[in-house]
Design a protein around this motif. Structure first.
Motif, PDB file in Angstrom:
ATOM      1  N   VAL A  36       7.634  -6.816  -1.929  1.00 37.49           N
ATOM      2  CA  VAL A  36       6.689  -6.890  -0.753  1.00 37.49           C
ATOM      3  C   VAL A  36       6.130  -5.694   0.243  1.00 37.49           C
ATOM      4  N   ASP A  37       5.386  -5.368  -0.331  1.00 34.20           N
ATOM      5  CA  ASP A  37       4.591  -4.098   0.650  1.00 34.20           C
ATOM      6  C   ASP A  37       3.988  -4.605   1.718  1.00 34.20           C
ATOM      7  N   ASP A  38       4.666  -4.555   2.816  1.00 33.20           N
ATOM      8  CA  ASP A  38       4.313  -5.032   4.125  1.00 33.20           C
ATOM      9  C   ASP A  38       3.339  -4.269   5.027  1.00 33.20           C
ATOM     10  N   GLY A  39       2.133  -3.871   4.107  1.00 29.52           N
ATOM     11  CA  GLY A  39       1.136  -3.180   5.011  1.00 29.52           C
ATOM     12  C   GLY A  39       1.408  -1.666   5.044  1.00 29.52           C
ATOM     13  N   SER A  40       2.240  -0.997   4.246  1.00 30.05           N
ATOM     14  CA  SER A  40       2.574   0.440   4.277  1.00 30.05           C
ATOM     15  C   SER A  40       1.224   1.369   4.375  1.00 30.05           C
TER      16      SER A  40
END
Length: 79
Positions: A36-40
């Motif tokens: 889950v890429d949290d807005g990198s």
């Protein structure tokens, strides 16, 4: 028994490959990895995509903005 490993990702480009490689190298094979890429804002999202393309047990969810780990775990655990 298939297990799911949820990996919250936020700006971890320097350590992400090492963490994901440790999952790839596990001897237990009946698992899935949900990244889950949290807005990198770094290249973490691209690294997640790379692993999802290379390994069938990896899936990626990209979020547009950072919402924190608790939100990630709750949302994906209740699908």
């Amino acid at each position: 028994m298939k297990i799911s490993v949820i990996v919250p990702v936020y700006n971890m480009e320097k350590t992400l490959r090492r963490a994901l490689d440790s999952l790839v190298n596990q001897t237990y094979r009946d698992y899935e990895v949900i990244l889950v890429d949290d807005g990198s804002r770094d290249s973490s999202g691209a690294i997640c995509d790379e692993y999802a393309e290379k390994y069938e047990q990896f899936r990626v969810c990209h979020k547009q903005r950072n919402e924190g780990q608790r939100d990630d775990r709750f949302r994906h655990a209740h699908r």
